[in-house]
Design an enzyme around this catalytic site. Structure first.
Site, PDB file in Angstrom:
ATOM      1  CD  GLU A 107      -0.118   1.161  -6.314  1.00  0.00           C
ATOM      2  OE1 GLU A 107      -0.378   1.724  -5.246  1.00  0.00           O
ATOM      3  OE2 GLU A 107      -0.875   0.309  -6.836  1.00  0.00           O
TER       4      GLU A 107
ATOM      5  CG  LEU B  20      -2.370   3.802  -8.181  1.00  0.00           C
ATOM      6  CD1 LEU B  20      -2.783   5.253  -8.007  1.00  0.00           C
ATOM      7  CD2 LEU B  20      -3.357   2.883  -7.514  1.00  0.00           C
TER       8      LEU B  20
ATOM      9  CD  GLU C 206      -3.579  -1.319  -5.657  1.00  0.00           C
ATOM     10  OE1 GLU C 206      -4.498  -1.405  -6.506  1.00  0.00           O
ATOM     11  OE2 GLU C 206      -3.237  -0.233  -5.158  1.00  0.00           O
TER      12      GLU C 206
ATOM     13  CD  GLN D  39       1.543   3.777  -2.186  1.00  0.00           C
ATOM     14  OE1 GLN D  39       0.420   4.235  -2.378  1.00  0.00           O
ATOM     15  NE2 GLN D  39       2.566   4.099  -2.941  1.00  0.00           N
ATOM     16  CG  PHE D  40      -1.366   1.856   3.242  1.00  0.00           C
ATOM     17  CD1 PHE D  40      -1.025   2.092   4.574  1.00  0.00           C
ATOM     18  CD2 PHE D  40      -1.061   2.818   2.301  1.00  0.00           C
ATOM     19  CE1 PHE D  40      -0.391   3.272   4.945  1.00  0.00           C
ATOM     20  CE2 PHE D  40      -0.424   4.001   2.660  1.00  0.00           C
ATOM     21  CZ  PHE D  40      -0.092   4.228   3.991  1.00  0.00           C
TER      22      PHE D  40
ATOM     23  CG  HIS E  26      -4.368   4.292   4.789  1.00  0.00           C
ATOM     24  ND1 HIS E  26      -5.570   4.578   4.208  1.00  0.00           N
ATOM     25  CD2 HIS E  26      -3.425   4.706   3.904  1.00  0.00           C
ATOM     26  CE1 HIS E  26      -5.364   5.159   3.031  1.00  0.00           C
ATOM     27  NE2 HIS E  26      -4.072   5.232   2.823  1.00  0.00           N
TER      28      HIS E  26
END
Lengths: 328, 369
Positions: free
Chosen positions: A29, A58, A60, A82-83, A129
């Site tokens: 992403e 978007l 995963e 992303q995280f 996060h």
């Protein structure tokens, strides 16, 4: 040789691997036009085009599942999640397929994919996060779990991860991303997976850590030297699984005392496995109970309290001193 | 600031060519070689009889749990008959006939259901993925392989099978969405067999059809009579040709029926009525193709009998070969093969641990014996 941040060092690894092997594909992403939310993939789309640097929907599970298919067909996908807190949607693809296709197909297929994700606390982020759940992956047969601690080893380990014939989870300590610079050679460098590094030699105590926790660990080791005259040996695991237990045992057989530091939760965490390997192979060398300095078994709190969750120099020092003072 | 209808160019067809009485719509009837039609009939028959044999082997305790395919032969074979050998197949766990058509041996089916990992081994040169059991998860792999095909400028396509239950999974959505965005040469074949264990099709989704879900991803969808091998062949062939010429992915919903249980561990009488099965038995895909071939003069009673004999013999030989093969597959240490390309130290240690244990056990048995 250039002084690079970890972000730049990882970016260098991606550039060089993509340059020399057109089977390397980056997907995730915002990895293309935006260059990744942390800018790790900056400049890749301009150089290699959108077929090789894919801004994906978007999703995963799709990023991971599609990468498995690509790998089966001979590509070397490098996925960015992303995280790491969002990587659990990949878990069923990793557990059910990425790690099993080699065995299930009797060696006909294998899955040379890398799943990169920033992990860990210390950057004042939102919920989800800041996790450090490498144990989920380390528990999975057929998977390698790698966590670098510095720009240079991040670059050299990612190169090996991309070239590895099996799936690799590559957790990047986001607290280190821009924290400092280190000299990284321009020419190619690859560190073997499954090998730890003795960062500092010592005879009195072994401190074992990895990732972002290497910084407080080394700081604590320096303080022990300064104020207590203690020579601590510091091991950076680099690869969580398969664990380099030979090096860990070798060190503890020399020092007789061990402290393990990680920000992951304590129960069933990587430290528990290190302790088990030490007890199995170095029981008679141990002169004190092995200490664990870890995150607590609670969900990591939001940033006002995260520093009280994370291990710090003070906690490491206290554990080290207690271990050193122990007399049977 | 108007409120007006959005113009979405979309057409959803239902296709049926050969009805349950064996009557054919001559306008829609495809031109298929006699050799291919007979090969398809033989394969349907072989898989039907083998499925029956598996059930008896399971009831005798000679194999473990398995998922019967009875009733879904046309959906599977009509679809894979459109593939080139170098194309890719992604089966779920109820695609024995499709896999077999593509070159996976029936002996390997017995090995899998007999509890040997060797059953899922894919020989070099065969572009089938092994069976995927977690529902819907394989759909994404077909998008990945198709992307790699497109990236390399090759002409192959990737065909993936899943069921009505699979369309409720997130991976179904993610896969069709991804394939739509990147226009990968992926063929999504949904075998709507009306039941996901005990959950009826009506409880999986409120949508009128499953094929219409393709609309949301901007890719063509079509619903076909899945027990009509001609309709399946025609619809899938169109999709395959489109994908091969760069036209992107498609979804085909084959409306069929699971005439047997979900797996042998399940009793359908708990959740569905016998009458429903009776209704669907009238639409049996094997009978239907047989009627068609006989009406066209491509198959006689005698030829049917001799094909029955032929597949019976093949099945008998397969079971015998499997039982022979079992004798050489006893080594438990094989579980350590293919975990990684290279066995790391801790696994070498664990392999050694099991090896020692096995040697001790053998010694103990010898002493006792």
């Amino acid at each position: 040789m250039a002084e690079l941040t970890m972000i730049q060092a990882i970016n260098l690894a991606l550039h060089q691997e993509m340059e020399q092997d057109n089977s390397v594909i980056v997907l995730g992403e915002d990895v293309g036009v935006d260059g990744g939310v942390f800018r790790v993939t900056d400049g890749l789309i301009e150089k290699f085009g959108k077929e090789r640097v894919m801004d994906t929907p978007l999703a995963e599970s799709a990023i991971c599942g599609v990468a498995i298919g690509m790998a089966v067909k001979g590509l070397r996908p490098v996925c960015e999640i992303q995280f790491s807190g969002f990587s659990y949607m990949c878990m069923h693809q990793v557990e059910n397929h990425a790690v099993r296709l080699r065995g299930r197909s009797g060696g006909r297929f294998h899955v040379p994919m890398v799943l990169r994700a920033p992990y860990g606390g210390g950057v004042r982020a939102l919920e989800h996060h800041s996790e450090s759940k490498e144990a989920y992956y380390a528990h999975t047969p057929g998977l390698k779990m790698v966590i670098p601690s510095r720009p240079r080893n991040a670059r050299a380990l990612l190169v090996s991860a991309i070239r590895d014939p099996d799936p690799v989870i590559f957790y990047e300590p986001k607290a280190v991303y821009r924290a400092f610079r280190e000299e990284v050679p321009d020419e190619e460098e690859a560190f073997p997976l499954g090998k730890s590094e003795v960062v500092q030699e010592g005879k009195d105590l072994t401190i074992i850590s990895y990732g972002a926790m290497m910084r407080p660990t080394l700081e604590a080791a320096a303080k022990l030297q300064e104020s207590d005259g203690v020579e601590a040996e510091v091991i950076d695991l680099l690869t969580i699984s398969p664990l380099d237990d030979e090096a860990v045992n070798q060190s503890v057989q020399k020092t007789g005392r061990a402290v393990i530091v990680h920000e992951a939760h304590r129960s069933f965490g990587p430290g528990a496995e290190v302790v088990a390997r030490l007890v199995e192979k170095s029981f008679l060398y141990l002169q004190a109970p092995i200490a664990r300095v870890t995150g607590f078994d609670v969900t990591i709190p939001l940033f006002q309290r995260e520093n009280d969750y994370l291990p710090n120099v003070h906690r490491i020092l206290r554990a080290a001193r207690k271990t050193l003072e122990f007399v049977a | 600031m108007p409120r007006e209808e959005i113009d979405i160019p979309y057409r959803l067809d239902y296709l049926s060519i050969l009805n349950e009485k064996g009557e054919v719509d001559e306008e829609l009837e495809p031109e298929m070689e006699q050799e291919l039609l007979i090969k398809l009939y033989r394969s349907m028959l072989l898989n039907r009889r083998f499925d029956e044999r598996l059930l008896s082997l399971q009831r005798q305790g000679r194999i473990g749990t398995f998922a019967p395919i009875k009733g879904q032969e046309a959906s599977q074979l009509g679809a894979v008959a459109t593939l080139e050998e170098s194309d890719w197949l992604f089966p779920s766990f109820r695609e024995m006939a499709a896999e077999n058509w593509r070159g996976k041996s029936l002996e390997s089916v017995l090995l899998t259901y007999g509890g040997y990992n060797e059953g899922s081994v894919i020989p070099e040169g065969l572009n089938n993925l092994p069976v995927a059991i977690p529902v819907g998860t394989q759909i994404l792999h077909a998008v990945g392989v198709a992307y790699a095909i497109k990236y390399r400028g090759e002409k192959n396509i990737a065909m993936v099978f899943f069921g009505d239950g699979g369309t409720s999974e997130g991976d179904f959505h993610e896969a069709l969405n991804f394939a739509g965005v990147f226009q990968t040469p992926t063929i999504f074949v949904c075998q709507n067999n009306h039941w996901a264990i005990s959950i009826p099709r009506s409880q999986q989704t409120h949508s009128k059809t499953l094929a219409q879900k393709a609309l949301a991803y901007g890719i063509p969808g079509v619903q076909v009579d899945g027990n009509d091998i001609l309709a399946v062949y025609v619809a899938v062939k169109e999709a395959v040709e489109r994908a091969r010429s760069g036209g992107g992915p498609s979804m085909i919903e084959c409306v069929t029926y699971r005439m047997s249980m979900h797996t042998t561990a399940d009793d359908p009488k708990r959740y569905r009525k016998d009458e429903e099965l009776e209704e669907w038995s009238k639409r049996d895909p094997l009978d239907r193709l047989q009627k068609y071939l006989m009406a066209k003069g491509l198959l006689s009673e005698e030829e049917i009998d001799s094909l029955e004999e032929e597949v019976k013999k093949e099945i008998k030989e397969t079971v015998a070969a499997y039982e022979e093969k079992q004798k050489e597959l006893g080594d438990p240490l094989l579980m350590f093969d293919h975990v990684f390309e290279e066995l790391p130290p801790h696994l070498k240690e664990q392999r050694e641990e099991l090896s020692r244990e096995l040697a001790e056990k053998e010694e103990e048995e010898q002493n006792n014996g």
